[in-house]
Scaffold this active site. Structure first.
Site, PDB file in Angstrom:
ATOM      1  CG  HIS A  70       1.324 -11.534   8.602  1.00  0.00           C
ATOM      2  ND1 HIS A  70       0.546 -11.646   7.477  1.00  0.00           N
ATOM      3  CD2 HIS A  70       2.558 -11.173   8.158  1.00  0.00           C
ATOM      4  CE1 HIS A  70       1.278 -11.387   6.401  1.00  0.00           C
ATOM      5  NE2 HIS A  70       2.504 -11.088   6.792  1.00  0.00           N
ATOM      6  CD  GLU A 112       5.264  -8.349   8.772  1.00  0.00           C
ATOM      7  OE1 GLU A 112       4.512  -7.433   9.132  1.00  0.00           O
ATOM      8  OE2 GLU A 112       5.221  -8.852   7.632  1.00  0.00           O
ATOM      9  CG  HIS A 116       4.498  -3.689   7.694  1.00  0.00           C
ATOM     10  ND1 HIS A 116       3.619  -3.009   6.857  1.00  0.00           N
ATOM     11  CD2 HIS A 116       4.570  -4.961   7.219  1.00  0.00           C
ATOM     12  CE1 HIS A 116       3.171  -3.836   5.932  1.00  0.00           C
ATOM     13  NE2 HIS A 116       3.728  -5.024   6.126  1.00  0.00           N
TER      14      HIS A 116
END
Length: 219
Positions: A70, A112, A116
């Site tokens: 993920h 992502e 992040h």
């Protein structure tokens, strides 16, 4: 007070000030300034079971997936940074394609990175290399590699399976995420050098140890 004592006091005050800055929101979302990583592994059959119809590579492609990445998330001891560059540097198509074996959705890869990866302080290439290294650091228990039968497990059993497959992974270094009925994710805490490490806040958000969880098989 001696010079050495003054220096020690200044270090303590700086540490306290840094902690308060994080609590108050100042000094957050600065690329590269965080404490550790969380590698989040998503149980793909559970995700796909929530889709109304097969969609995309992960849930509609020819290959069935078990645990997929993920994300690799920079974390503070309490909370986490996100979206540290607005707009995020654009990914090249080859960078996206190069991650689809671990993260089988172009949209997930770009999301992502933006949310992040930009907080890691790394270039996109270096960040995705680190994602790959982090995934290689964690051994998936054999019973979760290619299951063909629907089964029920407890959150504690999932955690124990990962601990047995990964020497040095203690119970306060991992969290099992679920919805009301299914296993959703396993989250492993890692230092910046990808060693297992404790993460009290992440661990505290784990599913109740005795909760029974459905583990849908690969499809």
């Amino acid at each position: 007070m001696s010079l050495r004592a003054c220096a020690a006091l200044l270090l303590v005050l700086a540490a306290i000030g840094g902690a308060k800055a994080q609590e108050n929101g100042s000094g957050r979302n600065v690329p590269g300034q965080f404490d550790f990583y969380v590698l989040s592994l998503s149980w793909s059959p559970s995700y796909c079971a929530t889709r109304d119809k097969p969609d995309g590579l992960q849930c509609g492609g020819p290959r069935p997936y078990a645990f997929v990445v993920h994300g690799l998330w920079p974390q503070y001891e309490r909370g986490y940074p996100d979206s540290c560059a607005r707009p995020a540097p654009r990914l090249r198509p080859d960078q996206v394609r190069g991650m689809l074996d671990l993260m089988p959705s172009p949209g997930l890869v770009t999301h992502e990175w933006a949310k992040h990866g930009t907080c890691s302080g790394l270039s996109a290439t270096a960040y995705f290399d680190l994602v790959r290294a982090a995934r290689a650091r964690v051994v998936i228990p054999q019973s979760y590699v290619d299951p063909t039968d629907y089964r029920m497990v407890s959150a504690a059993e999932v955690e124990t399976a990962f601990q047995m497959a990964n020497p040095g992974l203690a119970s306060d270094m991992i969290a099992v995420d679920c919805d009301r009925t299914r296993l959703r994710e396993v989250r492993v805490c890692l230092t910046k050098d990808l060693a297992f490490r404790a993460c009290p806040q992440v661990n505290a958000a784990s599913c109740p140890a005795g909760r029974r969880l459905a583990v849908p098989p690969l499809r």
